[in-house]
Enzyme design. Structure first.
Site, PDB file in Angstrom:
ATOM      1  N   ARG A   1       0.834  -1.202   0.000  1.00 51.27           N
ATOM      2  CA  ARG A   1       0.000   0.000   0.000  1.00 51.27           C
ATOM      3  C   ARG A   1       0.868   1.252   0.000  1.00 51.27           C
ATOM      4  O   ARG A   1       1.792   1.381   0.805  1.00 51.27           O
ATOM      5  CB  ARG A   1      -0.928   0.001   1.213  1.00 51.27           C
ATOM      6  CG  ARG A   1      -1.969  -1.104   1.176  1.00 51.27           C
ATOM      7  CD  ARG A   1      -3.030  -0.917   2.226  1.00 51.27           C
ATOM      8  NE  ARG A   1      -2.479  -0.930   3.573  1.00 51.27           N
ATOM      9  CZ  ARG A   1      -3.201  -0.736   4.675  1.00 51.27           C
ATOM     10  NH1 ARG A   1      -4.499  -0.480   4.585  1.00 51.27           N
ATOM     11  NH2 ARG A   1      -2.639  -0.780   5.857  1.00 51.27           N
TER      12      ARG A   1
ATOM     13  N   ASP B   1       1.220   5.543   0.194  1.00 48.03           N
ATOM     14  CA  ASP B   1       0.576   6.683   0.843  1.00 48.03           C
ATOM     15  C   ASP B   1       0.126   7.721  -0.180  1.00 48.03           C
ATOM     16  O   ASP B   1       0.464   7.650  -1.369  1.00 48.03           O
ATOM     17  CB  ASP B   1       1.553   7.342   1.822  1.00 48.03           C
ATOM     18  CG  ASP B   1       1.828   6.484   3.040  1.00 48.03           C
ATOM     19  OD1 ASP B   1       0.962   5.655   3.392  1.00 48.03           O
ATOM     20  OD2 ASP B   1       2.912   6.630   3.638  1.00 48.03           O
TER      21      ASP B   1
ATOM     22  N   ARG C   1      10.733   6.810   2.801  1.00 43.79           N
ATOM     23  CA  ARG C   1      10.815   8.264   2.846  1.00 43.79           C
ATOM     24  C   ARG C   1      11.650   8.750   4.029  1.00 43.79           C
ATOM     25  O   ARG C   1      12.353   9.767   3.932  1.00 43.79           O
ATOM     26  CB  ARG C   1       9.416   8.870   2.881  1.00 43.79           C
ATOM     27  CG  ARG C   1       8.659   8.702   1.560  1.00 43.79           C
ATOM     28  CD  ARG C   1       7.175   8.977   1.716  1.00 43.79           C
ATOM     29  NE  ARG C   1       6.934  10.301   2.261  1.00 43.79           N
ATOM     30  CZ  ARG C   1       5.753  10.684   2.788  1.00 43.79           C
ATOM     31  NH1 ARG C   1       4.748   9.822   2.848  1.00 43.79           N
ATOM     32  NH2 ARG C   1       5.602  11.903   3.232  1.00 43.79           N
TER      33      ARG C   1
END
Length: 264
Positions: A53, A55, A208
């Protein structure tokens, strides 16, 4: 519906217009758009499982989604279904391929590894074609120092320091990183810094936060040895900032050989 096989969809998407992959009430998501297209084309409710998944704002080149199919759907022509899905999905989603797998196949749990690329534009000039999928940092970065620092993250470790704190509560945070490279690349005539990472799975915001932490080294604010200290701390507060979502692209997934064949 009795299961006969699994349809596996390889898709790409530009993340700017989505609140992430997973369906959420009241917002536009990749899974929501894909489900609507599938249910219109196949005229039945569908269950979707994705490889990883993403973001809000994160892009994908080769995301994989598995969809159980009934025995009566095994002869469905792949070319016709592909054309239908292309027509029924918006222009920020790309249906890049349809595959057949055995019943019970999961795009998530059968994946051996996932790969991401994080892009950073370091020029004073505003990026042109990379504008929508790179972090415009506007400063110089020591790429060699970033690459040295990244070596500390190779292998199996507890990556709690690189996980969104609220997502790490009472959950396992050990992951295996098989490859992590930092280098300068040229794409469509623009020079970028690319952080390429492959692992068995990733925590929430892990890539990230790794990118943001390596930039702290690249800009000269931290020594390369600091990244090993961050890893050992197992504390999100020890790491650098979470880099902007638009610089991240889900690049691909590796599955066991011969698990997927084209859905002809």
């Amino acid at each position: 519906m009795s299961e006969g096989a699994t349809l596996v969809i390889r898709l790409g998407y530009r993340g700017a217009g989505f609140a992430g992959f997973a369906e959420q009430p009241g917002v536009r998501t990749v899974a929501g758009e894909l489900r609507r297209a599938l249910e219109t084309a196949l005229r039945r409710p569908r269950e979707l499982t994705c490889a990883g998944r993403t973001d809000a704002g994160v892009h994908a080149l080769s995301q994989y989604v598995s969809v159980p199919m009934g025995e009566d759907e095994l002869g469905l022509p792949g070319a016709r279904l592909l054309r239908s899905l292309v027509a029924l999905t918006p222009d920020d989603i790309s249906i890049r391929g349809l595959y057949r797998a055995q019943a019970g196949f999961s795009a998530r749990f059968d994946a051996l590894s996932r790969s991401y690329r994080y892009r950073i534009a370091t020029t004073e000039a505003r990026p042109v074609l990379a504008w929508d999928h790179a972090w415009w940092y506007r400063g110089s970065l020591d790429v060699d120092a970033m690459a040295r620092a990244a070596r500390a993250l190779l292998g199996e470790h507890d990556f709690k320091s690189f996980c969104k704190a609220s997502s790490a509560v009472d959950k396992p945070t050990c992951r295996f990183v098989g490859a992590l490279d930092v280098r300068r690349v040229e794409e469509a005539g623009e020079e970028l810094v690319a952080i390429d990472i492959t692992g068995n799975a990733f925590l929430h915001n892990m890539v990230r936060t790794i990118a943001g932490t390596l930039v702290e080294v690249g800009r000269g604010h931290r020594d390369p040895s600091w990244v090993a200290e961050v890893l050992a701390a197992c504390d999100r507060a020890a790491a650098g900032p979470c880099a902007p979502a638009k610089g991240l692209t889900f690049v691909g997934v590796e599955y066991p050989e011969n698990n997927l064949v084209p859905w002809d």
